[in-house]
Design a protein around this motif. Sequence first.
Motif, short mmCIF file in Angstrom:
data_model
loop_
_atom_site.label_atom_id
_atom_site.label_comp_id
_atom_site.label_asym_id
_atom_site.label_seq_id
_atom_site.Cartn_x
_atom_site.Cartn_y
_atom_site.Cartn_z
N GLY A 43 13.55 0.17 -5.25
CA GLY A 43 12.90 -0.69 -4.25
C GLY A 43 11.81 -0.02 -3.44
N ILE B 70 8.06 1.33 -2.23
CA ILE B 70 6.68 0.83 -2.27
C ILE B 70 5.78 2.05 -2.51
CG2 ILE B 70 4.88 -0.35 -0.97
CD1 ILE B 70 7.22 -1.59 0.71
N ASP C 289 13.27 -4.13 -6.44
CA ASP C 289 12.21 -4.95 -5.88
C ASP C 289 11.05 -4.09 -5.41
OD1 ASP C 289 13.50 -3.75 -3.85
OD2 ASP C 289 14.03 -5.58 -2.75
N SER D 265 14.58 2.02 -0.49
CA SER D 265 14.29 0.59 -0.51
C SER D 265 13.32 0.23 0.61
CB SER D 265 15.61 -0.18 -0.35
OG SER D 265 15.33 -1.55 -0.37
N SER D 266 12.22 -0.41 0.26
CA SER D 266 11.16 -0.82 1.18
C SER D 266 10.50 0.34 1.91
CB SER D 266 11.67 -1.84 2.20
OG SER D 266 12.21 -2.95 1.54
N LYS D 267 10.71 1.56 1.45
CA LYS D 267 10.01 2.71 2.07
C LYS D 267 8.75 3.01 1.27
CE LYS D 267 14.09 4.90 4.04
NZ LYS D 267 15.09 5.97 3.90
N ARG D 268 7.71 3.40 2.01
CA ARG D 268 6.45 3.75 1.34
C ARG D 268 6.48 5.22 0.92
NH1 ARG D 268 2.56 -0.09 1.92
NH2 ARG D 268 3.27 -1.76 3.28
#
Length: 472
Positions: free
Chosen positions: A368, A370, A401, A334-337
């Motif tokens: 989630g 990125i 997300d 989650s929210s990690k590239r």
Amino acid sequence: MKNFIHSICCIGAGYVGGPTMAVIADRCPGVQVTVVDLNAERIAAWNDPDLSKLPVYEPGLDAVVGRARGRNLHFSTAVEEAIAAADLVFISVNTPTKTKGLGAGQASDLKWVEASARKVAKAARGHTIVVEKSTLPVRTAAVIQEILGAAAAGDAAESQPAKTFAVLSNPEFLAEGTAIGDLEDPDRVLIGGDDPAAIAALASIYGQWVPAARILITNLWSSELSKLTANAFLAQRISSINSIAAFCEATGADVREVAKAIGADSRIGPKFLQAGPGFGGSCFQKDILNLVYLCRHYGLEEVAAYWEQVVTLNTWQQHRIARLVITKLFGTVSSKRIGLLGFAFKADTNDTRESPAIRICRDLLEEGAILQILDPKVSEGQMARDLGQEPGGVSPPGSGDGQWQRVPDVQQAAAGADALLLLTEWEQFATIDWPAVVAVMRQPAWLFDARAKADASAARAAGLNVWTVGEG
Ligand code: NAD
Ligand code: UGA
């Protein structure tokens, strides 16, 4: 009856119709070849004076098209006109898996083939040889014969000039990325039919560059079924080696050593034993599912279940890789590239149909992540269509997300990322400057190499954790 073909029409200017007709035109300068399509944009791209803009990216295709186009190779939307002028019509339209109705999810959708047959029935003049080039369920030729037969009978009843037809099966075995070599030097050309004159006429086209011993003649149904069977056997080898790759990872064996050892057995052979993220491409899954559907139709449940497992294993392999990335990144992305190296289903093509990257990216977006996606040939628009979401946009409800963007180089794929995930074996990924890449990643960082393409020791030496498919 005609033994010599002066004019060919091919319905369908896609990955098969375009390159195949370009090679026929190149090798048979005395034959006029017209490729027609309903898709005006595609035809315009085939006619683009700038050969780098052809709608299909295939090494060597630009040179072949450049030699023949305008001489005896033409691309047009005037379907009926081209059929009327042709001695021989190839049907090379799409035959995807049905998405709804009877047989949805397994059977091939034959609406484009039927529409083509009806167009030929209406527009043909005199005697026309109609050739199935698309991959089709066994016995489709009977449907085409019936449609053409009805047209011939109708014309006769109205005292129109007589129309006659012969139907042949001539499946295509080219692989994307090597299409020109496969067409210029095929392992075999397969012609199925029961009309000796029509078979001789089609064989005389291929005979202009393919040795006679490589032109195989069978009955119609054997030819249709051989195409489905060839793809099923090839895909089965990939699922087999991917199953062993997972076992290698669990036991300390190395799948490349195993593949080399078993491939040295001349009865097995070395090809199609490359473990990876699962097979993609427009045909393997579609054709096996079609085989499964046909087996069930004929009451062969065990045979259907046997082939279905090849697809099940392939889907499992794709989800397995996404899960593995999540697990190694401490159980959450989650929210990690994450930098994605490759999106096409294999190297040297811009085709993303059924690419393993699609399912894997969707799994990671759902969690989630990125994603920073690099592919030298796949456009951002294509990625958006495949991922069902615009770049940087908000995911559809229920799909996590995550966000994605297309990036132009490895440095930008790696920027701020916790991991790089290599999914397509583009040659450029073999020579990555690992120290430079590691410098822009967040530590601890990973390389997940699902193709065993990268220089793993250089990546490790630069400070990355490395996972390579099938390496225990
Ligand atoms: P594709 O989708 O790239 O091309 C098919 C083309 O047919 C499209 O441009 C479409 O607009 C056109 N078309 C459909 N209906 C039409 C109609 N009634 N009149 C005129 N044009 C029409 O598909 P493809 O990849 O070229 O595959 C074609 C067939 O060949 C399929 O059956 C496939 O299974 C088989 N095949 C594909 C490959 C491959 O590598 N892609 C290899 C071997 C066999
Ligand atoms: C395949 C067949 O190879 C062709 O003979 C056939 O004509 C074509 O399907 C078709 O009917 O459409 P293609 O899908 O273009 O050709 O490409 P392949 O080289 O067969 O690769 C298919 C997938 O399997 C790719 O995702 C590739 O990366 C994967 N693959 C291939 C492996 O994972 N391991 C291997 O050892 C070989």
